[in-house]
Scaffold this motif. Structure first.
Motif, PDB file in Angstrom:
ATOM      1  N   MET A 209       0.842  -1.205   0.000  1.00 13.88           N
ATOM      2  CA  MET A 209       0.000   0.000   0.000  1.00 13.88           C
ATOM      3  C   MET A 209       0.876   1.254   0.000  1.00 13.88           C
ATOM      4  O   MET A 209       0.631   2.215  -0.751  1.00 13.88           O
ATOM      5  N   ALA A 212       2.716   1.691  -3.436  1.00 13.10           N
ATOM      6  CA  ALA A 212       1.807   2.206  -4.461  1.00 13.10           C
ATOM      7  C   ALA A 212       1.506   3.681  -4.211  1.00 13.10           C
ATOM      8  O   ALA A 212       1.422   4.486  -5.141  1.00 13.10           O
ATOM      9  N   ARG A 274      -5.939  13.094  -1.561  1.00 11.78           N
ATOM     10  CA  ARG A 274      -6.729  12.276  -2.499  1.00 11.78           C
ATOM     11  C   ARG A 274      -5.994  10.980  -2.851  1.00 11.78           C
ATOM     12  O   ARG A 274      -6.580   9.892  -2.840  1.00 11.78           O
ATOM     13  N   VAL A 275      -4.703  11.104  -3.146  1.00  6.38           N
ATOM     14  CA  VAL A 275      -3.918   9.922  -3.510  1.00  6.38           C
ATOM     15  C   VAL A 275      -3.822   8.951  -2.337  1.00  6.38           C
ATOM     16  O   VAL A 275      -4.024   7.744  -2.484  1.00  6.38           O
ATOM     17  N   ALA A 278      -7.145   7.179  -1.801  1.00  9.05           N
ATOM     18  CA  ALA A 278      -7.505   6.262  -2.890  1.00  9.05           C
ATOM     19  C   ALA A 278      -6.623   5.019  -2.881  1.00  9.05           C
ATOM     20  O   ALA A 278      -7.094   3.917  -3.152  1.00  9.05           O
ATOM     21  N   GLU A 279      -5.353   5.186  -2.563  1.00  7.21           N
ATOM     22  CA  GLU A 279      -4.489   4.009  -2.554  1.00  7.21           C
ATOM     23  C   GLU A 279      -4.826   3.081  -1.397  1.00  7.21           C
ATOM     24  O   GLU A 279      -4.696   1.860  -1.511  1.00  7.21           O
ATOM     25  N   ALA A 280      -5.258   3.643  -0.289  1.00  7.08           N
ATOM     26  CA  ALA A 280      -5.744   2.787   0.803  1.00  7.08           C
ATOM     27  C   ALA A 280      -6.979   2.021   0.337  1.00  7.08           C
ATOM     28  O   ALA A 280      -7.118   0.821   0.588  1.00  7.08           O
ATOM     29  N   ALA A 281      -7.845   2.710  -0.393  1.00 11.23           N
ATOM     30  CA  ALA A 281      -9.045   2.048  -0.923  1.00 11.23           C
ATOM     31  C   ALA A 281      -8.664   0.959  -1.919  1.00 11.23           C
ATOM     32  O   ALA A 281      -9.276  -0.116  -1.945  1.00 11.23           O
ATOM     33  N   ALA A 282      -7.653   1.229  -2.737  1.00 10.86           N
ATOM     34  CA  ALA A 282      -7.225   0.226  -3.724  1.00 10.86           C
ATOM     35  C   ALA A 282      -6.755  -1.048  -3.041  1.00 10.86           C
ATOM     36  O   ALA A 282      -6.879  -2.145  -3.587  1.00 10.86           O
ATOM     37  N   SER A 283      -6.207  -0.908  -1.842  1.00  8.79           N
ATOM     38  CA  SER A 283      -5.751  -2.073  -1.078  1.00  8.79           C
ATOM     39  C   SER A 283      -6.889  -2.731  -0.306  1.00  8.79           C
ATOM     40  O   SER A 283      -6.671  -3.744   0.347  1.00  8.79           O
ATOM     41  N   GLY A 284      -8.058  -2.122  -0.340  1.00  7.31           N
ATOM     42  CA  GLY A 284      -9.155  -2.665   0.445  1.00  7.31           C
ATOM     43  C   GLY A 284      -8.988  -2.414   1.930  1.00  7.31           C
ATOM     44  O   GLY A 284      -9.465  -3.192   2.757  1.00  7.31           O
TER      45      GLY A 284
ATOM     46  N   MET B 215       6.817  -2.436  -6.023  1.00  8.75           N
ATOM     47  CA  MET B 215       5.735  -2.623  -7.000  1.00  8.75           C
ATOM     48  C   MET B 215       6.153  -3.624  -8.072  1.00  8.75           C
ATOM     49  O   MET B 215       5.367  -4.467  -8.503  1.00  8.75           O
TER      50      MET B 215
ATOM     51  N   ARG C 216      -1.188  -1.907 -10.112  1.00  7.59           N
ATOM     52  CA  ARG C 216      -1.944  -2.307  -8.925  1.00  7.59           C
ATOM     53  C   ARG C 216      -2.667  -3.622  -9.121  1.00  7.59           C
ATOM     54  O   ARG C 216      -2.843  -4.391  -8.161  1.00  7.59           O
ATOM     55  N   ARG C 274     -12.464  -3.246  -7.464  1.00 10.31           N
ATOM     56  CA  ARG C 274     -12.013  -2.340  -6.401  1.00 10.31           C
ATOM     57  C   ARG C 274     -10.771  -1.559  -6.833  1.00 10.31           C
ATOM     58  O   ARG C 274     -10.696  -0.337  -6.647  1.00 10.31           O
ATOM     59  N   VAL C 275      -9.817  -2.248  -7.433  1.00  9.42           N
ATOM     60  CA  VAL C 275      -8.592  -1.580  -7.880  1.00  9.42           C
ATOM     61  C   VAL C 275      -8.896  -0.552  -8.975  1.00  9.42           C
ATOM     62  O   VAL C 275      -8.417   0.587  -8.930  1.00  9.42           O
ATOM     63  N   ALA C 278     -10.598   2.504  -7.500  1.00 13.07           N
ATOM     64  CA  ALA C 278      -9.738   3.289  -6.616  1.00 13.07           C
ATOM     65  C   ALA C 278      -8.671   4.026  -7.405  1.00 13.07           C
ATOM     66  O   ALA C 278      -8.326   5.175  -7.084  1.00 13.07           O
ATOM     67  N   ALA C 282      -7.840   7.884  -7.454  1.00 13.94           N
ATOM     68  CA  ALA C 282      -6.511   8.438  -7.173  1.00 13.94           C
ATOM     69  C   ALA C 282      -6.129   9.494  -8.202  1.00 13.94           C
ATOM     70  O   ALA C 282      -5.390  10.436  -7.910  1.00 13.94           O
TER      71      ALA C 282
END
Lengths: 408, 408, 408, 408
Positions: A209, A212, A274-275, A278-284, B215, C216, C274-275, C278, C282
């Motif tokens: 996380m 990214a 914002r980034v 969103a990256e936390a969200a991308a990781s679930g 990554m 991601r 989800r990715v 997100a 981002a």
């Protein structure tokens, strides 16, 4: 019995102290001030010192030097290189180094005060000197103000300060308007879910996380800021995990952001947030990341008229070629709080600390960025002379420009 | 005067110790062995203990329990949760927790020895028990062997061991062949060039280098390994930088790699090294990264025939449904060194520590990965019973399967 | 007057046709079926053909061959390499190649039908053969079913099919249970905001958004799926932008996902979505990305009993060593629709097309993945023999296993 | 019979043509030049036109307008929006739009020529007008020069040109020195190894390679360029793959790079190449990527003295407030080739095309970047008036500044 400035510098360099821990440094300053017969108070803003020279009617000139060092492992190879260690705010033992030249600032200030005391018959007015702690945490100026330094000492008509930088020694750089960037220091904590290193699927990996997030943060500057504008998004530290086979539960990033003004500040902060989210969200991520502002520094803005006076004085004294417009620096300072809070004009300048021949060679080879160590580098080491003498002269010339002339 | 196993477990859980620092733990074991009248040696492989019960002619059965804990901040909320702190190999103070259940392993082993001693008239042969240190660093088994444990004690005819895991309490999982993965622990150091956080262009940013590396390392598993093969590339820790406004000179990553066999090992290591070197090159790094192997663990391979015997014994004792094939675990172990070095067959099994109802509910909801804390999680906490009793019984049943029957 | 199978194969290879455009291919098939005196219908499921051989009482065996080629630029260097071009569904002209061996499937099927017709006195029962279009779009089997093929032809008692793969020529691979993965094809459209390439800050760059998304997406497999489970997330195409100095408004990705079953399917799809969402967030995307499912393929599951029969028949006919368990393939197929919809058991097997010496050399060198071109590669080229003859024999042996024996 | 400029503009807008395909546009220009009685040559530099008005002794003033449009799908919603399609250099059919305002440039130039012809009694000298093709490929100016335009027409004493931009209509922006950036257009081809989408391990995935490259390229600007310098690294297009289940063999990226001067150019190019090569290495690419320079544009540097004259003339004519310093634009131009090759001074200015109220509202709301479509956006649409009239006046005022005054 003149101060041995070079010895003072070497001593300070060997004994660097972290922010708000500058007690030995303050002790050295206090001793010298005492020797010079200057009135002063210790413990102003925790570890700061404020000194005053009252010399008849005339303007009140504030001179400021910062005192603290950095958690950097010195690699200069100097005889007098630091091997000191200290304890950072998180309680970790860290190497400490004057990697930003504040030892030079303090020493030059002591030399300037000695000179100004010795020439008291030539000028009238008041000189207030603040030896400020914790510039590196952006906290010392505000601490001194909170401790009443502006009330307990004569109110400034002008605030002056200087910083040693990787310009050729013998050079001074100053410009009207924005001289240094505004800055914020943020701590971002990303929350995942820990577990066994062999079972990533049962975890939410905060290290991936974080990676990214860092890669995505690059796009704030590369894609979202006008290429003609100045902005910096630095991740200066990242810490997560204790062992290769345990996926930790969180990762901690420390960010340093730079911009020329408040508008840019808001834009960059909004994009960074914002980034991160969103990256936390991308990781679930189940738990939202936290973003804490550790310090906020305003831009360092030089007063146009006062800067014109000092620039002219420097040119007169050191020659036209010795005074340059260094452009806006992306570094930041808390010196301007003294001016902002008191309403006085500020002039803050840079002076060179690099061997002029070495600088010229690197410039010719186009390798300045690679070969000339910059502030905060473990290799940062101003040449002793003429850097130190010029640091003294800069302060004397600038102060005298604003003090009254006793012969007038 | 029977051992109070639950009290022993709670005591050990409250006092976890890091690898090769298990002195208090060894002290508890030594005291109990003494109470049971079992012959033992301390300090075998630094902090290990080897014990032996000689009971006439018959096979030599080795039983192994590991003792060390992990640098994990316990968050179980248990009455007897650990608040201990320790010092890791880098000299940092860290929280310590029995997040892998070795406290349960030690306690169950003491219980089994008590039972086997009490029933010495029912069997003949020799039982050697190794209380092994430093399993978490993959170093303890080799340390005991280097200290002569295989020479100084009767040579094993079979080596037996067990691990508590997030299966339902009351269940045991075992399979012939590869039961746990091979593993390497690597430390990767990336070298950049430090400098001021506001002047990234004068630095080579090791944090961005690290983020890009992390990554890119994801693609080793996602793109370069046959989707049907098992491989894990975990970055378990990353540390770089001390302060937001200083770009550090280097970044340190700790990796845990997993694979089923030597062929896969070579492939993954080659790919990881390729990515690390290329990402340093992408950053324009002047100094090559270093990649150091901290430990190497072979796969844990269960002997086919010995496993068949134990599986049958477990089924007979606990019922068909209580014995499952858990598949290969991606976790790794150093227990197999005792078998490899002595040429004896190995059987290593898992037993469940999760409240069966809670497990069934999570299984029904499809939330096992989210809701059932796994080994190394700060929430890992086996339910005390029937886990502890079953841990004792597993060892007794398995040992008796290989010991001679006194009535025969 | 026997069919010249090699000539038919070379002709089909030279004239590949994209999905649902297999009109020339269907014409070749129709002509040969006519020559063989087999009853058939054209245009079943747009470009498909269904044929039937009625030969008295007995089981109904369905044989299936797929006909379509791929948008791949052939680089095999063969005399008979394709230089054909076609028009893809988006209207673009693309190169076309039989990079998946369906030309071999069609040819082997014609050879098998010739053989089965010639030996009609040896068996009784009914053979239905489907020459299926558009396997590569996962659409042809359903198209034939929607067109009534299961109603208009005798209902299958068993469905049989085969695929040529990079196993050694002379080998056949088959296993009970899941033989091929389930799959989804997704089109993801990311929306940014277009603008001038020199002014990124006035745009929302969909190409950077796409790159971050792709990086991601790697973590779905590397971090979120149990390392012991099979899952693939491939981005097979990306298209965005027309010119270096225009930042486009959107980017289009085509994804191919693979998993063994429905549970895994739901998990992977949820994570991919989800990715994607997100990463759009981002970037500060104003418009949500769209995710469209282009096709869904179930897993290809071989009936346990029917597979046991065929495996035994293959072993008897070709020798023990010629029949291997190839493991589950991560490729996917729509053949199973014929079995699912009719309730008949399915057996689907692979047969080898690689020069056995070349395969053995690559295996010894550990370079199979690098040196043996796989299906869909521009270098994919089965050796003509014994591949073609074995393709014929496989079908004959398998069909005869289920047809009644006339001598019985 | 005056030209109906608005009708000409609308007609050109409806019929945009790609670079070097501006034959209809050239026809419209030729017809109007004929009506105005101006001498001209067609086909200069393939599709360009050069025209000359000889009006006695005096300076030779070159006026330049560019003619080509872009592969952008117009989304302005205008009555006269383009629905045209064209064929790009790769042979693909693409939408075409005057998204950069060259239709406005041509129309304003025709209007200016009409005005200058009508006032021939007020001035003396020579006006050479170049209607240049292919500015968008950075190729048209050099093509006209290669075709001898500087030899076949009177040598310039000054070269003048203008561009419509998102400034408020009624405003003109001009500055001495660097007015527009230098630029390179690169095509980067990344080579992997193709294969089946379900078998990534048998391929070298060029799409993941491209994504990693794009993410890493962000760090060139974010980390490696002085934050105070101007640099842009845009990936304007990416194309790879034809189908979700085929991993392609290569990926093609088109990059647009911007910098103020040659030194910065070399630095950025070196860094871009370093990243591209390293990311290919990270993927284990067997074949090196290729990096081809499609065009190179020098910075557009306004002559200091000539710019001072024009700035003064604009201020005089339009008022102080209507003339602004727009800063350096990161866009690039090939207009300077005419000045570089002839040694004449260049003045190139911008004029506004945005509804002033809309601009003021967006400025007040801080939403200029979001709400005001920029050049190359599918929404770019100058308001017809006063934009068109001011475009005419700019050229007339600027030309007259350098032509001799007939009354003098």
């Amino acid at each position: 019995m003149a101060l041995d400035l070079e010895a003072i510098y070497v001593d300070l360099h060997r004994h660097p102290e972290l922010s708000f821990q500058e007690t030995r440094t303050a002790g050295v300053i206090a001793q010298r001030l005492g020797e010079l017969g200057i009135e002063f108070e210790e413990g102003v803003g925790r570890t700061g010192i404020a000194a005053v020279i009252r010399n008849g009617t005339g303007p009140v000139v504030w001179l400021r030097a910062d005192m603290d060092a950095l958690p950097v492992p010195e690699q200069t190879g100097l005889d007098y290189a630091s091997t000191a260690r200290g304890t950072d705010p998180a309680g970790n033992e860290v190497p400490v180094m004057h990697a930003c030249g504040h030892d030079m600032h303090v020493t030059a200030m002591l030399g300037a005060l000695e000179r100004l005391v010795a020439t008291k018959d030539e000028w009238t007015g008041t000189i207030v000197t603040v030896f400020q702690p914790a510039e590196e945490y952006g906290a010392g100026a505000q601490a001194m103000i909170a401790d009443g330094v502006l009330d307990r000492f004569p109110t400034p008509d002008v605030v002056l300060g200087q910083h040693v930088t990787p310009l050729p020694s013998g050079t001074v750089g100053v410009r009207p308007g924005t001289q240094m960037a505004a800055s914020d220091g943020l701590t971002v904590t990303l929350f995942g879910r820990g577990g066994h290193g062999s079972r990533p699927h049962s975890t939410i990996d905060p290290i991936v996380m974080a990676a990214a997030t860092i890669m995505r943060l690059q796009t704030v500057v590369s894609r979202e800021i006008d290429p003609r504008d100045v902005a910096v998004v630095t991740v200066g530290s990242i810490h997560a995990g204790l062992k290769n086979n345990i996926i930790p539960a969180e990762a901690k990033l420390e960010l340093s952001l730079r911009y020329p003004d408040e508008t840019a500040r808001e834009r960059v902060l909004e994009k960074v947030e914002r980034v991160v989210r969103a990256e936390a969200a991308a990781s679930g991520a189940v738990k939202q990341p936290t973003i804490v502002t550790d310090h906020t520094l305003p831009p360092t803005i030089n007063d146009v008229d006062a800067t014109a006076r000092i620039t002219a004085a420097f040119r007169r004294e050191f020659g036209e070629g010795a005074v340059v417009d260094p452009g806006m620096f992306t570094g930041s300072e808390d010196v301007s709080w003294f001016a902002r809070e008191s309403g006085a004009p500020l002039v803050y300048w840079f002076w060179g600390g690099v061997d002029p021949q070495k600088y010229a060679d690197a410039a010719a080879a186009g390798t300045i960025e690679r070969d000339i160590p910059t502030n905060h580098s473990p290799f940062f080491a101003p040449v002793l002379q003429p850097t130190l003498n010029r640091g003294v002269e800069n302060l004397v010339v600038a102060a005298r420009e604003f003090l009254a002339d006793a012969s007038a």
